[in-house]
Design a protein around this motif. Structure first.
Motif, short mmCIF file in Angstrom:
data_model
loop_
_atom_site.label_atom_id
_atom_site.label_comp_id
_atom_site.label_asym_id
_atom_site.label_seq_id
_atom_site.Cartn_x
_atom_site.Cartn_y
_atom_site.Cartn_z
N VAL A 42 -10.15 -5.52 13.25
CA VAL A 42 -11.51 -5.12 12.90
C VAL A 42 -11.62 -4.96 11.38
O VAL A 42 -12.59 -5.38 10.76
CB VAL A 42 -11.88 -3.82 13.63
CG1 VAL A 42 -13.23 -3.30 13.15
CG2 VAL A 42 -11.91 -4.05 15.13
N ARG A 43 -10.60 -4.37 10.78
CA ARG A 43 -10.62 -4.17 9.34
C ARG A 43 -10.59 -5.49 8.56
O ARG A 43 -11.02 -5.55 7.41
CB ARG A 43 -9.43 -3.30 8.90
CG ARG A 43 -9.70 -1.83 9.14
CD ARG A 43 -8.45 -0.98 9.00
NE ARG A 43 -8.64 0.28 9.73
CZ ARG A 43 -9.25 1.35 9.21
NH1 ARG A 43 -9.70 1.31 7.97
NH2 ARG A 43 -9.40 2.45 9.93
N ALA A 71 -13.86 1.84 21.50
CA ALA A 71 -13.50 2.57 20.29
C ALA A 71 -12.51 1.76 19.46
O ALA A 71 -12.61 1.69 18.24
CB ALA A 71 -12.90 3.93 20.66
N MET A 72 -11.54 1.13 20.13
CA MET A 72 -10.59 0.29 19.40
C MET A 72 -11.32 -0.83 18.67
O MET A 72 -10.97 -1.20 17.56
CB MET A 72 -9.56 -0.30 20.36
CG MET A 72 -8.49 0.68 20.78
SD MET A 72 -7.52 0.05 22.16
CE MET A 72 -6.57 -1.23 21.35
N GLN A 73 -12.34 -1.37 19.33
CA GLN A 73 -13.08 -2.47 18.71
C GLN A 73 -13.96 -2.01 17.56
O GLN A 73 -14.52 -2.83 16.84
CB GLN A 73 -13.91 -3.20 19.77
CG GLN A 73 -13.03 -3.95 20.74
CD GLN A 73 -13.80 -4.58 21.87
OE1 GLN A 73 -14.89 -5.08 21.69
NE2 GLN A 73 -13.22 -4.56 23.06
N MET A 74 -14.10 -0.69 17.39
CA MET A 74 -14.78 -0.17 16.20
C MET A 74 -13.75 0.12 15.10
O MET A 74 -14.10 0.63 14.05
CB MET A 74 -15.52 1.13 16.53
CG MET A 74 -16.60 1.00 17.57
SD MET A 74 -17.85 -0.18 17.09
CE MET A 74 -17.69 -1.37 18.41
N GLY A 75 -12.49 -0.14 15.40
CA GLY A 75 -11.45 0.11 14.41
C GLY A 75 -10.77 1.45 14.57
O GLY A 75 -10.02 1.88 13.70
N VAL A 76 -11.03 2.15 15.68
CA VAL A 76 -10.38 3.45 15.91
C VAL A 76 -8.93 3.22 16.34
O VAL A 76 -8.68 2.44 17.26
CB VAL A 76 -11.14 4.25 17.00
CG1 VAL A 76 -10.37 5.49 17.38
CG2 VAL A 76 -12.53 4.59 16.53
N ASP A 77 -8.02 3.90 15.68
CA ASP A 77 -6.61 3.82 16.06
C ASP A 77 -6.38 4.83 17.18
O ASP A 77 -6.33 6.04 16.95
CB ASP A 77 -5.75 4.15 14.84
CG ASP A 77 -4.28 4.06 15.14
OD1 ASP A 77 -3.91 4.01 16.34
OD2 ASP A 77 -3.47 4.04 14.19
N LEU A 131 -9.55 -10.43 19.63
CA LEU A 131 -9.62 -9.02 19.21
C LEU A 131 -8.28 -8.30 19.30
O LEU A 131 -8.20 -7.11 19.01
CB LEU A 131 -10.66 -8.28 20.06
CG LEU A 131 -12.10 -8.67 19.78
CD1 LEU A 131 -13.02 -8.15 20.85
CD2 LEU A 131 -12.53 -8.16 18.41
N LYS A 137 -14.89 12.49 10.84
CA LYS A 137 -14.70 11.12 11.28
C LYS A 137 -13.70 11.05 12.43
O LYS A 137 -13.91 10.36 13.44
CB LYS A 137 -14.19 10.31 10.10
CG LYS A 137 -14.67 8.91 10.14
CD LYS A 137 -14.47 8.21 8.82
CE LYS A 137 -14.79 6.75 9.06
NZ LYS A 137 -14.59 5.94 7.89
N SER A 187 -17.27 -6.81 17.15
CA SER A 187 -17.51 -7.34 18.49
C SER A 187 -18.70 -6.67 19.16
O SER A 187 -19.00 -5.51 18.92
CB SER A 187 -16.27 -7.16 19.36
OG SER A 187 -16.12 -5.81 19.70
N PHE A 204 -17.05 2.72 11.28
CA PHE A 204 -15.87 3.59 11.27
C PHE A 204 -14.83 3.15 10.24
O PHE A 204 -14.17 3.98 9.62
CB PHE A 204 -15.24 3.61 12.67
CG PHE A 204 -14.13 4.61 12.80
CD1 PHE A 204 -14.43 5.95 12.97
CD2 PHE A 204 -12.80 4.23 12.73
CE1 PHE A 204 -13.41 6.88 13.09
CE2 PHE A 204 -11.79 5.15 12.85
CZ PHE A 204 -12.10 6.48 13.02
N VAL A 205 -14.70 1.85 10.04
CA VAL A 205 -13.65 1.36 9.12
C VAL A 205 -14.09 1.45 7.66
O VAL A 205 -13.30 1.14 6.77
CB VAL A 205 -13.26 -0.09 9.45
CG1 VAL A 205 -12.57 -0.17 10.79
CG2 VAL A 205 -14.46 -1.00 9.44
N THR A 219 -5.80 -4.11 17.36
CA THR A 219 -7.26 -4.29 17.34
C THR A 219 -7.90 -3.63 16.11
O THR A 219 -8.69 -4.28 15.42
CB THR A 219 -7.86 -3.75 18.65
OG1 THR A 219 -7.21 -4.41 19.74
CG2 THR A 219 -9.34 -4.02 18.72
N PRO A 220 -7.57 -2.36 15.81
CA PRO A 220 -8.18 -1.77 14.62
C PRO A 220 -7.87 -2.56 13.34
O PRO A 220 -8.74 -2.69 12.47
CB PRO A 220 -7.55 -0.37 14.55
CG PRO A 220 -7.17 -0.07 15.94
CD PRO A 220 -6.78 -1.36 16.56
#
Lengths: 607, 246
Positions: B82-83, A178-184, B56, A163, B88, B110-111, B78-79
């Motif tokens: 999203v959680r 990527a951030m908007q997918m929740g990636v830190d 966001l 992951k 988006s 991903f989350v 932002t992460p």
């Protein structure tokens, strides 16, 4: 004929070592769009940690490798967390400069801890060689190949099936998405820096064992080789970096076989320049173009320059002009002469890096060209010294511009890489072109400064001469910047696409900047040659290029007065406090880091 | 789902945003009711995309409040946002071009950590977007604009969001795909996901929206139910950037 197989094996082994460095650079470039100039320093740290483990702790080999990887990874994490993360919202030049500063600090710390003398790093493996189809191969070769291949496999599995690996790939393709997918993204950066540092550190260890010698000069070489391999493979492309490394290893090995050892690095840098010019996205670039650079001038910190009234400048010039008449020591004059020489170099660099935005990391090469031209003309052709210095300036202007011209189409980081490589090429040509430059012996007995038949040996006259030349260059440059030419330069720096759309020829203006800058730097080098009376291929090195860059950033990029103030400050302050020479580079590195972090526009502001 | 929606799912209250000295939002207030499709209309430089960034967490407002499901989003990364349940569909899709379509869609989850349910949701996406089935192992960058939009929407749905924010979902698409995308937004909404979308194309957006806001140089100049706004002559002026504009 068997030796060809040996050279091939050697090339592939060395390629494996480069790959460990280059893959780290590619990962970091992918995620951060940053060329990490500190990668070689981590490699250096890895080599010395390995020395501590092997020679002092007597750890077995597997433990040594793990120990080095862990310590190097920690160093990488620290660099990311404290050196680069605070710069996330800063101008794009900031992280690049920060990694340069970090590399100076790390290298100097290693040098101060372990002394600059080379050390032996035993490989802990039996010294036997096996015959393989006409060539030979030893256990260490197999170890290096094994480490290289298994690292590549592990990295592949990581990127493809975990992951976090997916997060790394996603972030390297589109950070915001990527951030908007929740990636830190911070975690991704950390991961990548940790991985890159671990690989780099192990690479340093293996190289040390391979040559059974480590020294602090390894750092810059490793960064350069890693960058070459990475760019050849395509910046940010991990498999490309591996193939680029193998290619580089083979090219070097065959080059050494044909021409001799002192040519080794020349091939690396020529390969780099050829790739940069012909295929700037690397040999294996996918159809996708490198992400476009932001359209507006965010590479250089925008600021309002500090206004200095004209009378204050006149007073300052007058004060410095009459200074030798006052009872000051020879030592003060000597220091200021150095400051004026550095000031000329800084004038040149502030024009090239600041005004037109081509951040050069190889500016010392211009000094070297000027110095060698002037020294050789006066020594072998008996040209009067004054004339020889002017000729040195002209030669620097011409040759410097010709050498850099293939790179005019490059931008941002790539300009820095190209200039760094050109700087190295100039130094290597000086080393190898013995019939003209006298090679490694250098040139001694260079006649002292003289003007119209009068020798300038008295420190006061030397002082006046250097000061006057610098002031004239500064005045001309100031006039230049106030004219439409200066405006055109800045337009190209801030947005070269828009500048081109308005009909400005990038090649013409970049040439003009390098011609003027090359002249100023060449004159400085020429004067220095006659002052030192001895020069060799290492007199004008990368450290001086970086020092000049620090001066220019300290004064404010593009700022003429700032360049001179910066030179006086960086030459004068260590002298004032009598700081020992080995700590000076450390201080320059720290100054650069602090500036980038807290005052990227410099003391007097960018123009 | 619309019944008993006393409290909006997403609420922006008196938001003021700046780029340096320049103010982008002036006391911006927007509510997105539970189960609704809410549309923000406006021309270029009206502050639409900045509104997306604020929601966001890609930009911080200087003042004002942004809350989701009753809890403030201010100060979250932002992460983290999203959680909380916001997904988006960014402007111009922003797919991971060198990753495969499958990897792109899965990045949306991903989350999440429930592997089996994620695999089921992937199958569900393929029934919702049947065209993507044969494209799964292709590079996302090699798809057409319309197909990329499908991937971007599937990717957003994979996090099982309660709210999807979309930045100009019909931009640059062929008329055929525009209808398709609007139809899909309606379908997504009927499954219980609230939608906040930013559009320049007012007539299309008002077809499917429940409520709409009209943004002009950082200020809400009109708002109300989509049905009433559709017939309002001022809407046309506003989203074209004002009657005095070219």
């Amino acid at each position: 004929m068997s030796s060809w197989l040996d050279y091939t094996i050697n090339g592939l082994i060395v390629g494996n070592v480069y790959a460990l460095v280059a893959v780290g650079l590619a990962l970091i470039f992918g995620v951060s769009r940053l060329i990490n100039f500190a990668q070689g320093s981590i490699y250096l740290v890895g080599a010395y940690i390995g020395w501590v483990a092997v020679v002092q702790l007597h750890t077995p080999l597997p433990l040594t490798i793990i120990f080095v990887a862990v310590v190097a990874a920690l160093v990488g994490l620290i660099i990311e967390r404290f050196g680069l993360r605070p710069l996330q919202n800063s101008v794009r030049i900031a992280p690049l400069l920060a990694t340069i500063g970090i590399s100076f600090v790390l290298d100097q710390l290693v040098m101060l801890t372990f002394s600059p003398n080379p050390r032996a790093l035993p490989s802990q493996l039996p010294d036997v060689r096996f015959e393989v189809g006409g060539g030979t191969i030893g256990p260490l070769d197999l170890l290096i190949a094994g480490v290289g291949i298994s690292s590549a496999l592990l990295l592949f599995v990581f990127l493809r099936y975990t992951k976090l690996g997916w997060a790394v790939r996603a972030a390297s393709q589109d950070r915001d998405a990527a951030m908007q997918m929740g990636v830190d993204v911070n975690r991704v950066n950390q991961t990548v820096f940790g991985l890159a540092a671990a690989l780099g550190g192990v690479s340093g260890l293996l190289v040390g064992m391979y040559y059974n010698q480590i020294d602090t000069a390894m750092s810059l070489q490793a960064t350069l080789k890693g960058v070459v391999a990475e760019v050849v493979g395509g910046a940010g492309n991990v498999p490309g970096a591996v193939i680029g490394s193998m290619l580089l290893g083979l090219v070097e090995s065959y080059g050494v076989a044909v021409f001799g050892t002192s040519y080794r690095n020349l091939f690396a840098f020529l390969l780099l320049i050829v790739v940069l010019v012909l295929r700037p996205n690397g040999l294996f670039a996918s159809a996708r173009q490198a992400p476009p650079e932001p359209l507006t001038g965010t590479f250089i910190a925008p600021s309002r320059p500090v206004r200095i009234p004209r009378w204050a400048l006149v007073v300052a010039v007058a004060l410095f002009a009459v200074l030798p008449l006052l009872p000051v020591s020879f030592y003060v004059l000597q220091t200021l002469i150095n400051a004026w020489l550095l000031g000329m170099l800084a004038l040149s660099l502030t024009l090239v890096a600041g005004t037109i935005g081509q951040v050069s990391l190889g500016h010392a090469a211009l000094l070297a060209i000027g110095a060698y031209t002037s020294a050789l003309l006066s020594l072998t052709l008996n040209v009067p010294v004054g004339l020889a210095i002017v000729a040195g300036g002209l030669m620097s202007a011409a040759l410097g511009t010709i050498l850099i011209s293939p790179s005019f189409r490059l931008r941002g980081h790539y300009v820095s890489i190209a200039t760094l490589a050109i700087g190295e090429i100039v130094s290597l040509v000086i080393l190898n072109w013995e019939s003209v430059t006298r090679g490694p012996i250098g040139i001694s007995g260079i006649p002292p400064l003289s003007l119209f038949g009068y020798d300038l040996v008295d420190p006061r006259t030397v002082y006046w001469f250097a000061f006057a030349v610098m002031v004239v260059l500064a005045l001309v440059q100031g006039r230049l910047l106030g004219s439409h030419l200066g405006r055109s330069f800045r337009a190209i720096r801030d947005d070269d696409i828009a500048a081109r759309a308005y009909g400005l020829s990038l090649n013409r203006y970049k040439s003009l900047a390098f011609i003027f800058g090359g002249f100023a730097a060449g004159v400085s080098g020429g004067i220095a040659a006659h002052l030192y009376s001895y020069i060799n291929h290492e007199t004008f090195n990368t450290q001086q290029s970086i020092l000049a860059l620090t001066v220019v950033i300290l004064g404010g990029l593009g700022n003429v007065v700032g360049a001179i103030v910066g030179a006086v400050a960086l030459v004068g302050i260590p002298e004032m406090f009598r700081i020992a020479a080995e700590y000076r580079i450390l201080i320059y590195g720290i100054v650069l880091l602090l500036l980038v972090r807290f005052r990227p526009q410099g003391l007097l502001g960018t123009i | 789902m619309t019944t008993g929606a006393s409290e909006p799912l997403l609420a922006l209250t008196d938001v003021n945003t700046f780029y340096g000295q320049a103010q982008v939002h002036f006391d911006l207030s927007i509510n997105v009711g539970r189960g609704h499709i809410v549309c923000l209309l406006g021309g270029n430089a009206s502050g639409k995309s900045t509104t997306m960034k604020i929601i966001l967490g890609l930009m911080k407002p200087r003042s004002g409040e942004v809350s989701f499901d009753g809890a403030s989003l201010i100060g979250l990364t932002t992460p983290q946002i999203v959680r909380r349940g916001i997904a988006s569909v960014p402007e111009a899709r922003r797919l991971f071009a060198d990753m495969s379509v499958r990897e792109n869609i899965l990045m949306g989850a991903f989350v999440r950590n429930d592997r089996e349910a994620v695999a089921q949701d992937l199958d569900k996406m393929l029934t919702l977007f049947p065209k993507l089935g044969q494209r799964l192992s292709q590079r996302a960058g090699s798809l057409s604009g319309g197909e990329q939009q499908m991937v971007a929407m599937a990717r957003a749905l994979m996090s099982r969001p309660r709210l999807i924010v979309m930045d100009e979902p019909t931009m640059g698409l062929s008329p055929l795909y525009v209808d398709r995308v609007l139809e899909l937004i309606r379908t997504i909404n009927q499954e219980g996901v609230s939608v906040f979308m930013v559009e320049q194309n007012a007539s299309l957006a008002l077809e499917i929206a429940h409520e709409a806001y009209v943004l002009q140089t950082g200020r809400i100049v009109l708002s109300g139910s989509a049905r009433t706004l559709k017939d309002d002559p001022r809407v046309r002026d506003a989203y074209l950037g004002g009657s005095e504009a070219a």
